[in-house]
Design an enzyme around this catalytic site. Structure first.
Site, mmCIF file in Angstrom:
data_model
loop_
_atom_site.group_PDB
_atom_site.id
_atom_site.type_symbol
_atom_site.label_atom_id
_atom_site.label_comp_id
_atom_site.label_asym_id
_atom_site.label_seq_id
_atom_site.Cartn_x
_atom_site.Cartn_y
_atom_site.Cartn_z
ATOM 1 N N ASN A 121 0.892 -1.168 0.000
ATOM 2 C CA ASN A 121 0.000 0.000 0.000
ATOM 3 C C ASN A 121 0.926 1.212 0.000
ATOM 4 O OD1 ASN A 121 -1.778 2.065 0.654
ATOM 5 N ND2 ASN A 121 -2.806 0.928 2.293
ATOM 6 N N ARG A 167 -6.909 17.860 3.417
ATOM 7 C CA ARG A 167 -7.796 18.181 2.279
ATOM 8 C C ARG A 167 -9.098 18.803 2.776
ATOM 9 N NH1 ARG A 167 -7.349 12.191 -0.182
ATOM 10 N NH2 ARG A 167 -5.661 11.873 1.305
HETATM 11 C C1 LIG Z 1 -7.899 7.760 -1.489
HETATM 12 C C2 LIG Z 1 -7.272 8.299 -0.265
HETATM 13 O O1 LIG Z 1 -7.605 9.383 0.172
HETATM 14 O O2 LIG Z 1 -6.353 7.516 0.316
HETATM 15 P P1 LIG Z 1 -5.525 7.822 1.660
HETATM 16 O O3 LIG Z 1 -6.526 7.903 2.773
HETATM 17 O O4 LIG Z 1 -4.601 6.627 1.806
HETATM 18 O O5 LIG Z 1 -4.801 9.121 1.463
#
Ligand SMILES: CC(=O)OP(=O)(O)O
Ligand SMILES: Nc1ncnc2c1ncn2[C@@H]1O[C@H](COP(=O)(O)OP(=O)(O)O)[C@@H](O)[C@H]1O
Ligand SMILES: [Mg+2]
Length: 398
Positions: free
Chosen positions: A7, A242
């Site tokens: 991963n 984010r």
């Molecule tokens: C798709 C995604 O946001 O993956 P991760 O949580 O690993 O950043």
């Protein structure tokens, strides 16, 4: 069959070597802070004589160096669990964006690699790292089959009403602009575990994956019918760095009035927003401490984070015309009782009532934490994306 699951994230690699079909984990670990100060490899082997740990505090300038070190640990004198890399028969890769092409697991070919590469712009934090992981694994384990398991695959069952956007049709038809959804491997794994716990296949579940990236899924009778992430993994919930859902006008204002370039907007919304933008920290453990010290920014950030989740619970319950259970998972969902408390607060109108004592229990495994009078079950289910990837690889090989 030995399946090595990778991963690969932008600055970390999580891995597990799993022997299938018995799903026995032979070793697992994390390469952390790739390309940064203080990088390290934390490795655990599960041997007959017990668990052995090894931590390498070494510079890891890139993914290639990280995986080379992991490959050496697999065959290490002290902690090794195999004697030669050729004992790895399959390498299973988490690939975040699979677009509309891949609703299932794929054996990696040059064509599949080209498709993964073509999706870089849609998942810039993830697909490049996943791709690099594949290229490096091909050189370290040249005899193994390389298999990709896509985060988007589980969400391909969504109906058009959930995945289409109200923009001109040709942008969907010619360009594939639609919602895809992510963390599908995790949503699939925890929803299947939840259905086992509930003892029924016909069910209306909402799974809430809260890690660095955060997303939710509405899952009816085992199939995803809606999810909070969209074209890329930016939409929906507030995350570590984010912003999640944002009014489009903000983007135009940043560009037209404040002189941001589009790249700067992208960096702002992907890497400098979310909990980091609100508090200066992206790790929930740091923000939790500040919350308990009464710091106003941390309190507001937690409230925003939980409020967004509540709104999605309401909309997904409406989409399914009912709700049997909500499921918390991911590093935050599994461990952070404060998040669960704030999310479940004042939700009794829809039958969600938390038991505050059960909520305090440490993360020992799948558990129910609702009160006796709660109509909706509240479950905490530790996710295991690596095991789910190994299972899916095994199915392809079988
Ligand atoms: C798709 C995604 O946001 O993956 P991760 O949580 O690993 O950043
Ligand atoms: N005991 C804990 N209490 C609160 N938050 C925690 C705890 N342990 C981990 N977390 C949070 O989990 C998040 C990472 O989740 P994880 O699912 O491991 O992320 P990812 O797989 O996306 O890298 C971090 O924000 C971290 O602070
Ligand atoms: Mg994750």
């Amino acid at each position: 069959m030995n399946i090595f699951v990778i991963n690969s994230g932008s600055s970390s690699i999580k891995y597990q070597l799993i022997s299938m079909p018995e799903a026995k984990v032979l070793c697992s670990g994390l390469v952390d802070r790739i390309g940064l100060e203080g990088s390290k490899v934390e490795h655990k082997s599960f041997l007959e004589q017990g668990e052995l740990k090894k931590v390498l505090e070494i510079p890891v300038p890139n993914h290639s160096v990280g995986l080379q070190n992991v490959a050496q640990l697999l065959t290490d004198k002290e902690v090794g669990v195999i004697s030669d890399p050729s004992e790895v028969e399959v390498v299973g890769h988490r690939v975040v964006h699979g677009g509309e092409k891949f609703a299932s697991t794929q054996v990696i070919t040059p064509e599949i690699k080209a498709k993964i590469k073509s999706l870089f712009p849609l998942a810039p934090l993830h697909n490049p790292a996943n791709y690099l992981g594949i290229e490096v694994a091909e050189t370290i384990f040249p005899q193994a089959r390389q298999i990709a398991v896509f985060d988007t695959a589980f969400h391909q069952s969504m109906p058009a009403v959930a995945f289409r956007m109200a923009i001109p049709n040709e942008l969907y038809e010619k360009e594939g602009i639609r919602a895809y959804g992510f963390h599908g491997t995790s949503h699939k794994y925890v929803s299947e575990t939840a259905m086992e716990l509930l003892g029924k296949k016909s069910s209306k579940l909402i799974t809430i994956h809260l890690g660095n990236g955060c997303s939710m899924a509405a899952i009816q009778d085992g199939k995803c019918v809606d999810t909070s992430m969209g074209l890329g993994p930016m939409n929906g919930l507030i995350m570590g760095t984010r912003a999640g859902d944002i009014d489009q006008s903000v983007i135009f204002y940043l560009v037209n009035e404040l002189g941001y370039t589009l790249d700067e907007v992208n960096t702002l919304l992907n890497k400098k927003s979310g909990m980091l933008g609100l508090t200066g920290y992206s790790d929930m453990r740091d923000i939790g401490k500040l919350y308990h010290q009464g710091q106003p920014e941390a309190i507001l950030a937690y409230q925003l984070y939980a409020y967004r989740i509540k709104k999605y619970i309401g909309s997904f319950a409406a989409a399914m015309n009912g709700l049997d259970a909500i499921v918390f998972t991911g590093g935050v969902g599994e461990n952070d009782q404060l998040t669960r408390t704030l999310v479940c607060e004042k939700m009794d109108f829809m039958g969600i009532k938390l038991d505050s004592e059960k909520n305090k229990l440490p993360n020992f495994g799948p558990r129910a934490i609702q009160s006796e009078t709660s109509a909706v079950q509240i479950l905490v289910i530790p996710t295991n994306e690596e095991l789910e990837i190994a299972k899916q690889c095994f199915e392809v090989e079988d």
